[in-house]
Design a protein around this motif. Sequence first.
Motif, mmCIF file in Angstrom:
data_model
loop_
_atom_site.group_PDB
_atom_site.id
_atom_site.type_symbol
_atom_site.label_atom_id
_atom_site.label_comp_id
_atom_site.label_asym_id
_atom_site.label_seq_id
_atom_site.Cartn_x
_atom_site.Cartn_y
_atom_site.Cartn_z
ATOM 1 N N ALA A 20 -39.669 -49.686 41.954
ATOM 2 C CA ALA A 20 -40.894 -50.303 42.473
ATOM 3 C C ALA A 20 -40.566 -51.657 43.104
ATOM 4 N N HIS A 21 -39.651 -52.379 42.478
ATOM 5 C CA HIS A 21 -39.205 -53.678 42.992
ATOM 6 C C HIS A 21 -37.737 -53.864 42.655
ATOM 7 N N ILE A 22 -37.011 -54.566 43.528
ATOM 8 C CA ILE A 22 -35.646 -54.994 43.246
ATOM 9 C C ILE A 22 -35.610 -56.507 43.422
ATOM 10 N N LEU A 23 -35.280 -57.213 42.357
ATOM 11 C CA LEU A 23 -35.354 -58.671 42.362
ATOM 12 C C LEU A 23 -34.021 -59.276 41.948
ATOM 13 N N LEU A 24 -33.734 -60.471 42.452
ATOM 14 C CA LEU A 24 -32.554 -61.219 42.038
ATOM 15 C C LEU A 24 -32.969 -62.242 40.991
ATOM 16 N N ARG A 25 -32.200 -62.340 39.927
ATOM 17 C CA ARG A 25 -32.543 -63.243 38.837
ATOM 18 C C ARG A 25 -31.309 -64.013 38.358
ATOM 19 N N ASP A 26 -31.544 -65.039 37.576
ATOM 20 C CA ASP A 26 -30.478 -65.902 37.053
ATOM 21 C C ASP A 26 -30.306 -65.643 35.557
ATOM 22 N N PHE A 27 -29.906 -64.420 35.215
ATOM 23 C CA PHE A 27 -29.742 -64.065 33.813
ATOM 24 C C PHE A 27 -28.612 -64.865 33.173
ATOM 25 N N LYS A 28 -28.799 -65.198 31.910
ATOM 26 C CA LYS A 28 -27.795 -65.965 31.172
ATOM 27 C C LYS A 28 -26.729 -65.087 30.539
ATOM 28 N N ALA A 29 -27.058 -63.832 30.237
ATOM 29 C CA ALA A 29 -26.124 -63.016 29.457
ATOM 30 C C ALA A 29 -26.141 -61.544 29.846
#
Length: 214
Positions: free
Chosen positions: A128-137
């Motif tokens: 439905a969506h593809i997003l870029l994120r700043d995951f920590k782990a």
Amino acid sequence: MIAFPYKLIRSRRRTLSVTVADGEVTVRAPLRMSEGTVRRFLESKRAWIERHIARRDPSFDAVRGSFAILCGGEQYPVRFGAAQNGEKDGAFYFKDAASVRAYFIRTRGAQLLEEAELLAAQFGRMPAHILLRDFKARWGSCDANGTVKLNWRLLMLPPQLRRYVILHELCHMKFLDHSAAFWAELERCLPGCRALRKELRRYAFLPSLYRRGS
């Protein structure tokens, strides 16, 4: 997907435990404990796990020491404290570590999203969506609503590992757990994925870098 792959062993026990041997992370958990609880436990132990994984591999000492930066799996010279962010003569220049995220997303983020969309179309797993994120782990995630989130640091990985992570999350659209059926589906989409999963462990330190104060 947590930044370091792990082997989950369930048994009639009451507590969680984690060990690292030869770069492989093994978690032992009670039979009915949810994967969410296991992941939160691993995230709480992330620093300890990454230290033990990294002990055996000096290949990225220059990256950890801020003398080099990864881009597409290759190491390039980097200088922090520059007047502005940019690239010149095969080297990267940044004001500070926290500037890396915005620069990579601005200059290469569209490429990562396009790659994910092409793979989704190829394997019939359109989120439905593809997003870029700043995951920590973790490298990525997929929820029950069909939203796939990818760590922007995938841009630093070799293409084959980036592809592995994307397909890993796309396969979660069919199987939200890490059951045998999930791994069989991933192997079908990406033969030889076990070797890539092992190779990805070498990069488990990356999600902790390029943050304010790092």
